[in-house]
Motif scaffolding. Sequence first.
Motif, PDB file in Angstrom:
ATOM      1  N   TRP A 100       6.663   3.794   5.120  1.00  0.00           N
ATOM      2  CA  TRP A 100       5.913   4.881   4.370  1.00  0.00           C
ATOM      3  C   TRP A 100       5.418   6.019   5.696  1.00  0.00           C
ATOM      4  O   TRP A 100       4.066   5.704   5.989  1.00  0.00           O
ATOM      5  CB  TRP A 100       5.168   4.689   3.287  1.00  0.00           C
ATOM      6  CG  TRP A 100       4.512   6.062   2.439  1.00  0.00           C
ATOM      7  CD1 TRP A 100       3.276   6.463   2.464  1.00  0.00           C
ATOM      8  CD2 TRP A 100       5.357   6.943   1.898  1.00  0.00           C
ATOM      9  NE1 TRP A 100       3.272   7.345   1.488  1.00  0.00           N
ATOM     10  CE2 TRP A 100       4.678   7.758   1.234  1.00  0.00           C
ATOM     11  CE3 TRP A 100       6.736   6.959   1.664  1.00  0.00           C
ATOM     12  CZ2 TRP A 100       5.044   8.999   0.378  1.00  0.00           C
ATOM     13  CZ3 TRP A 100       7.210   7.965   0.846  1.00  0.00           C
ATOM     14  CH2 TRP A 100       6.330   8.940   0.134  1.00  0.00           C
ATOM     15  N   ASP A 101       6.215   6.844   6.059  1.00  0.00           N
ATOM     16  CA  ASP A 101       5.446   7.659   7.158  1.00  0.00           C
ATOM     17  C   ASP A 101       5.829   9.134   6.741  1.00  0.00           C
ATOM     18  O   ASP A 101       6.299   9.241   5.567  1.00  0.00           O
ATOM     19  CB  ASP A 101       6.457   7.333   8.407  1.00  0.00           C
ATOM     20  CG  ASP A 101       7.695   7.574   8.524  1.00  0.00           C
ATOM     21  OD1 ASP A 101       8.124   8.067   7.634  1.00  0.00           O
ATOM     22  OD2 ASP A 101       8.349   6.800   9.358  1.00  0.00           O
ATOM     23  N   GLN A 108      -0.727   5.233  -1.582  1.00  0.00           N
ATOM     24  CA  GLN A 108      -1.028   5.272   0.103  1.00  0.00           C
ATOM     25  C   GLN A 108      -0.615   6.414   0.703  1.00  0.00           C
ATOM     26  O   GLN A 108       0.319   7.291   0.582  1.00  0.00           O
ATOM     27  CB  GLN A 108      -0.285   4.085   0.433  1.00  0.00           C
ATOM     28  CG  GLN A 108       0.958   3.708   0.212  1.00  0.00           C
ATOM     29  CD  GLN A 108       1.637   2.371   0.731  1.00  0.00           C
ATOM     30  OE1 GLN A 108       1.460   2.186   1.921  1.00  0.00           O
ATOM     31  NE2 GLN A 108       1.966   1.667  -0.449  1.00  0.00           N
ATOM     32  N   LYS A 109      -1.352   6.592   1.939  1.00  0.00           N
ATOM     33  CA  LYS A 109      -1.172   7.940   2.525  1.00  0.00           C
ATOM     34  C   LYS A 109       0.004   7.225   3.695  1.00  0.00           C
ATOM     35  O   LYS A 109       0.028   6.574   4.188  1.00  0.00           O
ATOM     36  CB  LYS A 109      -2.251   8.311   3.388  1.00  0.00           C
ATOM     37  CG  LYS A 109      -3.644   8.984   2.623  1.00  0.00           C
ATOM     38  CD  LYS A 109      -4.628   9.451   3.296  1.00  0.00           C
ATOM     39  CE  LYS A 109      -5.625  10.136   2.517  1.00  0.00           C
ATOM     40  NZ  LYS A 109      -6.586  10.703   3.110  1.00  0.00           N
ATOM     41  N   ARG A 155       2.024   7.170   6.987  1.00  0.00           N
ATOM     42  CA  ARG A 155       1.348   7.043   8.463  1.00  0.00           C
ATOM     43  C   ARG A 155       1.911   8.079   9.318  1.00  0.00           C
ATOM     44  O   ARG A 155       2.908   8.714   8.700  1.00  0.00           O
ATOM     45  CB  ARG A 155       1.992   5.733   9.032  1.00  0.00           C
ATOM     46  CG  ARG A 155       1.522   4.534   8.414  1.00  0.00           C
ATOM     47  CD  ARG A 155       1.907   3.338   9.057  1.00  0.00           C
ATOM     48  NE  ARG A 155       3.516   3.228   8.818  1.00  0.00           N
ATOM     49  CZ  ARG A 155       3.906   1.988   9.303  1.00  0.00           C
ATOM     50  NH1 ARG A 155       3.437   0.976   9.654  1.00  0.00           N
ATOM     51  NH2 ARG A 155       5.274   1.783   9.198  1.00  0.00           N
ATOM     52  N   SER A 156       1.630   8.458  10.467  1.00  0.00           N
ATOM     53  CA  SER A 156       1.919   9.672  11.153  1.00  0.00           C
ATOM     54  C   SER A 156       2.808   9.390  12.208  1.00  0.00           C
ATOM     55  O   SER A 156       3.384  10.145  13.028  1.00  0.00           O
ATOM     56  CB  SER A 156       0.637  10.300  11.713  1.00  0.00           C
ATOM     57  OG  SER A 156       0.110   9.362  12.688  1.00  0.00           O
ATOM     58  N   THR A 169       6.769   6.798  13.261  1.00  0.00           N
ATOM     59  CA  THR A 169       7.811   5.991  12.412  1.00  0.00           C
ATOM     60  C   THR A 169       7.448   4.590  13.073  1.00  0.00           C
ATOM     61  O   THR A 169       6.923   4.063  13.920  1.00  0.00           O
ATOM     62  CB  THR A 169       9.173   6.654  13.070  1.00  0.00           C
ATOM     63  OG1 THR A 169       9.331   6.306  14.504  1.00  0.00           O
ATOM     64  CG2 THR A 169       9.153   7.961  12.551  1.00  0.00           C
ATOM     65  N   ALA A 205       6.406   2.974  16.672  1.00  0.00           N
ATOM     66  CA  ALA A 205       5.398   1.931  16.845  1.00  0.00           C
ATOM     67  C   ALA A 205       5.875   0.750  17.753  1.00  0.00           C
ATOM     68  O   ALA A 205       5.168   0.043  18.315  1.00  0.00           O
ATOM     69  CB  ALA A 205       4.703   1.164  15.533  1.00  0.00           C
TER      70      ALA A 205
END
Length: 83
Positions: free
Chosen positions: A33-34, A56-57, A59-60, A62, A66
């Motif tokens: 979830w990005d 959930q927010k 992520r900024s 991918t 990471a």
Amino acid sequence: MTRRLVHFVGFRDDRYWNAVRVFGQPDMIHDAWDIYAANDTAPGDLVVFANGDGNQKPRSFTVEAARSRERRASGKDTLLESS
């Protein structure tokens, strides 16, 4: 009229098939979830998470970014080794 899409996020095991039984085949599958996954959704779409809450927010970054950072930090990135 626009059709509601079903998004699956973060499924990596047999829970995927459980979700398919409940929600049907997904229209889109996202590794994480990005920002990119969030931008693929529209109001009214159904987002099914393998883990975590539905609020959930994103992520900024991918998952690939990471992983790339982890490889660089461990010294196993081939681009770093060749330079």
